[in-house]
Enzyme design. Structure first.
Site, mmCIF file in Angstrom:
data_model
loop_
_atom_site.group_PDB
_atom_site.id
_atom_site.type_symbol
_atom_site.label_atom_id
_atom_site.label_comp_id
_atom_site.label_asym_id
_atom_site.label_seq_id
_atom_site.Cartn_x
_atom_site.Cartn_y
_atom_site.Cartn_z
ATOM 1 N N LYS A 13 54.021 45.876 46.029
ATOM 2 C CA LYS A 13 53.562 47.052 45.825
ATOM 3 C C LYS A 13 52.117 47.181 46.559
ATOM 4 O O LYS A 13 52.142 48.409 47.498
ATOM 5 C CB LYS A 13 52.771 47.327 44.235
ATOM 6 N N ARG A 127 51.779 33.680 49.071
ATOM 7 C CA ARG A 127 50.810 34.872 49.212
ATOM 8 C C ARG A 127 49.106 34.291 49.723
ATOM 9 O O ARG A 127 48.836 33.626 49.123
ATOM 10 C CB ARG A 127 50.752 35.885 48.234
ATOM 11 N N ARG A 171 51.490 35.845 33.985
ATOM 12 C CA ARG A 171 51.513 37.204 34.450
ATOM 13 C C ARG A 171 52.653 38.100 34.535
ATOM 14 O O ARG A 171 52.725 39.457 33.739
ATOM 15 C CB ARG A 171 50.858 37.634 35.842
HETATM 16 P P1 ADP Z 1 52.115 43.191 44.401
HETATM 17 O O1 ADP Z 1 51.088 44.107 45.109
HETATM 18 O O2 ADP Z 1 53.133 43.853 44.057
HETATM 19 O O3 ADP Z 1 51.548 42.197 43.619
HETATM 20 P P2 ADP Z 1 52.109 42.022 47.431
HETATM 21 O O4 ADP Z 1 52.377 43.479 48.160
HETATM 22 O O5 ADP Z 1 50.815 41.542 47.486
HETATM 23 O O6 ADP Z 1 52.646 42.262 45.867
HETATM 24 O O7 ADP Z 1 53.515 41.212 47.818
HETATM 25 C C1 ADP Z 1 53.387 39.901 47.327
HETATM 26 C C2 ADP Z 1 53.810 38.901 48.290
HETATM 27 O O8 ADP Z 1 55.145 38.995 48.747
HETATM 28 C C3 ADP Z 1 52.810 38.878 49.533
HETATM 29 O O9 ADP Z 1 52.707 37.584 50.103
HETATM 30 C C4 ADP Z 1 53.517 39.661 50.568
HETATM 31 O O10 ADP Z 1 53.264 39.246 51.865
HETATM 32 C C5 ADP Z 1 55.033 39.225 50.319
HETATM 33 N N1 ADP Z 1 55.944 40.112 50.484
HETATM 34 C C6 ADP Z 1 55.774 41.777 50.278
HETATM 35 N N2 ADP Z 1 56.859 42.531 50.550
HETATM 36 C C7 ADP Z 1 57.937 41.501 50.715
HETATM 37 C C8 ADP Z 1 59.309 41.455 51.128
HETATM 38 N N3 ADP Z 1 59.943 42.581 51.307
HETATM 39 N N4 ADP Z 1 59.830 40.401 51.272
HETATM 40 C C9 ADP Z 1 59.279 39.080 51.297
HETATM 41 N N5 ADP Z 1 57.938 38.966 50.970
HETATM 42 C C10 ADP Z 1 57.314 40.230 50.645
HETATM 43 P P1 AMP Z 2 46.699 43.041 41.008
HETATM 44 O O1 AMP Z 2 45.931 42.728 42.330
HETATM 45 O O2 AMP Z 2 47.145 44.190 40.896
HETATM 46 O O3 AMP Z 2 48.099 41.826 40.878
HETATM 47 O O4 AMP Z 2 45.897 42.813 39.663
HETATM 48 C C1 AMP Z 2 45.319 41.446 39.721
HETATM 49 C C2 AMP Z 2 44.667 41.460 38.200
HETATM 50 O O5 AMP Z 2 43.671 42.643 37.907
HETATM 51 C C3 AMP Z 2 45.881 41.648 37.146
HETATM 52 O O6 AMP Z 2 46.497 40.543 36.619
HETATM 53 C C4 AMP Z 2 44.868 42.209 36.079
HETATM 54 O O7 AMP Z 2 44.191 41.055 35.145
HETATM 55 C C5 AMP Z 2 43.703 42.974 36.411
HETATM 56 N N1 AMP Z 2 44.095 44.514 36.608
HETATM 57 C C6 AMP Z 2 44.226 45.116 37.904
HETATM 58 N N2 AMP Z 2 44.789 46.364 37.295
HETATM 59 C C7 AMP Z 2 44.963 46.613 36.177
HETATM 60 C C8 AMP Z 2 45.018 47.420 35.245
HETATM 61 N N3 AMP Z 2 45.614 48.859 35.612
HETATM 62 N N4 AMP Z 2 44.922 47.227 33.777
HETATM 63 C C9 AMP Z 2 44.621 45.953 33.493
HETATM 64 N N5 AMP Z 2 44.249 44.905 34.255
HETATM 65 C C10 AMP Z 2 44.305 45.442 35.516
#
Ligand code: ADP
Ligand code: AMP
Length: 214
Positions: A13, A127, A171
């Site tokens: 995301k 990550r 999570r």
């Molecule tokens: P989210 O915001 O949904 O938690 P991230 O964007 O931080 O996820 O992505 C999670 C991990 O996967 C990061 O280390 C990122 O660099 C990697 N990643 C993101 N998109 C891809 C993809 N299409 N293929 C492989 N790895 C990816």
């Molecule tokens: P993220 O960076 O989106 O993976 O969020 C990291 C952590 O922040 C999550 O596991 C939650 O503990 C908290 N968090 C982020 N956004 C929200 C939300 N909209 N509601 C509740 N907790 C959140």
């Protein structure tokens, strides 16, 4: 263009939201980034949020809803925004909808990035996030040019506390329990687009562009 990103933790995301924000010139609003910035600055909100985040739990709705409603009402959000990590519960989605209704706005797209749970622990343990600017990398898929150093700002890149495998599993459970129902919620509103998130990053973005430009 008002966009919500949905998907399991680690689906990509944040990675895609940054690209959407850059291409369409709209703000990227990540509630996770907002909490991490507050933790880094030692604010009261940060201290409260950290208790939940470290356990892999969601921060209570009352700590996040007003913050986002206030943010999307700001001047730079007039032409749209991409919300990343919010909403994460049905009450959050309902609160957002009623606040948007008051502003005569609505969500145009809910982009759901689909990645199976089995892929997630690997993605999260690889990550790395920059402590200074929040840029994210993956040690194998999307590595930094110099190990441990952010390509964007030269800061240090680290494993997030909540990306340890045991917290990631927690999570994922929390996601399925509390956040997954949002897929049906936005499908019923006719704004849901499912995107295969197992493709490489550029192909995922191309699929998102297709949806937004159809
Ligand atoms: P989210 O915001 O949904 O938690 P991230 O964007 O931080 O996820 O992505 C999670 C991990 O996967 C990061 O280390 C990122 O660099 C990697 N990643 C993101 N998109 C891809 C993809 N299409 N293929 C492989 N790895 C990816
Ligand atoms: P993220 O960076 O989106 O993976 O969020 C990291 C952590 O922040 C999550 O596991 C939650 O503990 C908290 N968090 C982020 N956004 C929200 C939300 N909209 N509601 C509740 N907790 C959140």
């Amino acid at each position: 263009m008002k966009i919500i990103m949905l998907g399991v933790p680690g689906a990509g995301k944040g990675t895609q939201a940054k690209k959407i924000a850059a291409k369409y010139e709209i703000p990227h609003i990540s509630t996770g980034d907002i909490f991490r910035a507050n933790i880094k600055n030692g604010t009261e909100l940060g201290n409260k949020a950290k208790e939940y985040m470290d356990q892999g739990l969601l921060v209570p709705d009352e700590l996040v809803v007003d913050l986002v409603v206030d943010r999307v009402g700001q001047e730079d959000c007039k032409n749209g925004y991409v919300l990343d990590g919010f909403p994460r519960t049905i009450p959050q989605a309902e609160a957002l909808d009623s606040a948007l209704l008051n502003m005569n706005q609505k969500i145009d797209y809910a982009i759901n990035i689909e990645v199976p749970d089995q892929n997630i622990v690997d993605r999260m343990s690889g990550r790395r996030a920059c402590l200074s600017c929040g840029a994210t990398y993956h040690i194998i898929n999307i590595p930094t040019k110099v190990e441990g150093i952010c390509d964007v700002c030269g800061g240090s890149t680290v494993l997030r506390d909540d990306d340890k495998p045991e917290t990631v599993l927690k999570r994922l459970n929390v996601y399925h329990d509390q956040t997954q129902p949002l897929i049906e919620y936005y499908a019923n509103k006719g704004v849901l687009a499912n995107i295969d998130g197992t493709m490489d990053m550029a192909d995922v973005f191309a699929a998102i562009e297709n949806t937004l430009e159809k």
